[in-house]
Design an enzyme around this catalytic site. Structure first.
Site, mmCIF file in Angstrom:
data_model
loop_
_atom_site.group_PDB
_atom_site.id
_atom_site.type_symbol
_atom_site.label_atom_id
_atom_site.label_comp_id
_atom_site.label_asym_id
_atom_site.label_seq_id
_atom_site.Cartn_x
_atom_site.Cartn_y
_atom_site.Cartn_z
ATOM 1 N N ARG A 83 31.088 30.959 53.643
ATOM 2 C CA ARG A 83 32.512 31.214 53.443
ATOM 3 C C ARG A 83 33.382 30.012 53.806
ATOM 4 N NH1 ARG A 83 34.110 36.696 53.027
ATOM 5 N NH2 ARG A 83 32.407 37.861 52.152
ATOM 6 N N ARG A 87 39.737 31.821 52.728
ATOM 7 C CA ARG A 87 41.063 32.050 53.264
ATOM 8 C C ARG A 87 41.445 31.262 54.490
ATOM 9 N NH1 ARG A 87 40.412 38.186 53.750
ATOM 10 N NH2 ARG A 87 38.383 37.324 54.262
ATOM 11 N N ARG A 96 44.973 30.111 45.013
ATOM 12 C CA ARG A 96 44.698 31.476 44.590
ATOM 13 C C ARG A 96 45.958 32.316 44.386
ATOM 14 N NH1 ARG A 96 41.197 35.065 46.405
ATOM 15 N NH2 ARG A 96 42.728 36.438 45.461
ATOM 16 N N ASP A 132 31.566 35.521 44.102
ATOM 17 C CA ASP A 132 31.319 36.654 44.992
ATOM 18 C C ASP A 132 30.014 37.320 44.580
ATOM 19 O OD1 ASP A 132 32.940 38.183 47.222
ATOM 20 O OD2 ASP A 132 31.821 39.666 46.075
ATOM 21 N N TYR A 207 27.068 48.556 48.139
ATOM 22 C CA TYR A 207 28.432 48.660 47.598
ATOM 23 C C TYR A 207 28.467 49.618 46.413
ATOM 24 C CZ TYR A 207 30.163 44.813 50.483
ATOM 25 O OH TYR A 207 30.553 44.034 51.540
#
Ligand code: CP3
Length: 401
Positions: A83, A87, A96, A132, A207
């Protein structure tokens, strides 16, 4: 200090973070760490002393990262962060702005830009493809989104055999923007390797079954124990989806792959071997003939480390709970290790951070192959300055002479 040898061509006095400006994409050549000379001829790869090393003759083949994955001597311990593109970087948030996460994953120029951001800023030894684990599910038309602060949310969860009909491997044109982004990146990265990645069958299936993130994985385990046939059929299908996603990245130029089984630590080893490992092994087998290093990582997998390696990984990712020397014993011979700084140390004062990094390096001192990383992803509120500090510390304190 550590006992290290270097019989490779790399010699480095001091690897420091390269200046951000012009570091990557400069017309003068591929990005490289200050002070490192990259010897990248394919002849040299062909002369590799390790007959097992099926290193493809790419400009990145002789990088510290790929050498460590192959357990060859390195000029310094390579470092990258799970990662790392995301962010915690202001330039990421700016790029983004106003673009939903999964839309951004299908925009090649944007994907390339975001992937490059941490390479430019930190001088990490590898880029990780910005995407992702659910991207290939989006590509085949599943109704899903990534909700900020939540994670992937799937409109119609998979709960019955009929739901499997919605799951199939993506067609090449459905992943064309992924291939295009990888091609842009490998051209720009030059000698810096690009890590492709995908979601492992258990984590992706969790998921799909839960419909979103979960703490206890109740629906997932209810299916695993209650309808093992459906559960294994689902994981098998997800294995094909992820395999296609990985092959797309490798064939477009990615020089290593990481299979994320982030949540598999919730599964007991006996259940892992029965219900999960065959599907993960299928993914590793599907990419085996490409000859790129295969990394496997999950969180809370102290009891699973050997099984994760035996699924077919060349490099086993370790979270921060098991020291690397103990992880090596658990994994067994023949694998490189990746990890394993506690991401929370990024919030400690610099001196405490340095000490924690040094402890990881000490734990890894005798490993033939160590890729420095965090024990999980970069927290969104991490200070980029602390990450830069870690990269510099690892580079400066692991120079082999
Ligand atoms: O490592 C990298 O820098 C490459 C990019 C990357 C992303 N997701 C981008 C992303 C990678 C390797 C992933 C993999 C991924 N996605 C995993 C496995 C890695 C891990 O952390 O264990 C998992 C479990 C997912 C599913 C997922 N996607 C989660 C749990 C989240 C976080 C949700 C949130 O907002 O807290 C995402 C979203 C996501 N994936 C973001 C990024 C940069 C944040 C999206 C945003 O900025 O709005």
């Amino acid at each position: 200090m550590r006992e290290v040898t270097c019989d490779g061509p790399h010699k480095m006095k001091k690897a420091s973070r390269a200046p951000a400006a012009g570091r990557a994409g400069a017309s003068t050549g591929p990005p490289s760490h200050a002070g490192i000379v990259h010897f990248v001829s394919s002849t040299q790869n062909a002369q590799s002393t390790d007959p097992d090393a099926a290193a493809p003759a790419t400009p990145a083949a002789d990088s510290a990262f790929l050498r460590a994955c192959r357990r060859e001597p390195v000029p310094h311990t390579p470092v990258w962060f799970m990662r790392q593109a995301g962010r915690s970087l202001p330039e990421y948030r700016k790029a983004r702005e106003g673009i939903p996460m999964l839309d951004s994953c299908f925009m090649p120029e944007l994907v390339a830009e975001i992937t490059m951001q941490p390479v430019r800023r930190y001088g990490v030894d590898a880029a990780v493809f910005f995407s992702d684990i659910v991207t290939p599910l989006k590509a085949i038309g599943l109704d899903l989104e990534i909700k900020p602060g939540v994670g992937p949310v799937i409109a119609e969860p998979v709960r019955a055999a009929a739901d499997l009909d919605r799951l199939r491997a993506p067609e090449p044109d459905e992943l064309a923007p992924i291939a295009a982004a990888v091609r842009l990146l490998t051209a720009e990265l030059g000698a810096t390797p690009l890590i492709g990645f995908g979601g492992a069958p258990f984590t992706l299936a969790s998921y799909l079954i839960e419909g979103g993130p979960s703490k206890g994985f109740e629906h997932t385990k209810a299916m695993m124990y209650g309808d093992p046939q459906l559960f294994t059929a689902l994981l098998d299908r997800v294995a094909d989806i992820t395999s296609t996603f990985l092959l797309t990245q490798i064939d477009a130029g990615a020089s290593a792959i990481q299979l994320f089984d982030s949540w598999v630590g919730s599964v007991a080893p006996v259940d892992y071997r029965q219900y999960v490992q065959p599907a993960s092994a299928k993914v590793f087998a599907a990419v085996a003939d490409r000859g790129v290093p295969r990394i496997h990582f999950g969180v809370g997998t102290g009891e699973l480390l050997r099984d994760l390696g035996e699924a077919g990984a060349d490099v086993v990712g370790v979270d921060w709970r098991v020291p690397l020397h103990e992880a090596e014993r658990r994994v067994g011979p023949g694998k490189a290790l990746q990890g394993n700084l506690d991401p929370a140390t990024l919030f400690a004062p610099p001196a405490a951070l340095d000490a924690a990094v040094q402890r990881v390096l000490d734990d890894a001192a005798r490993l033939p192959g160590h890729v420095f990383n965090l024990g999980h992803g970069v927290p969104p509120n991490a200070d980029p300055g602390q990450l830069a500090r870690v990269v510099d510390y690892v580079h400066e304190n692991t120079v082999r002479s």
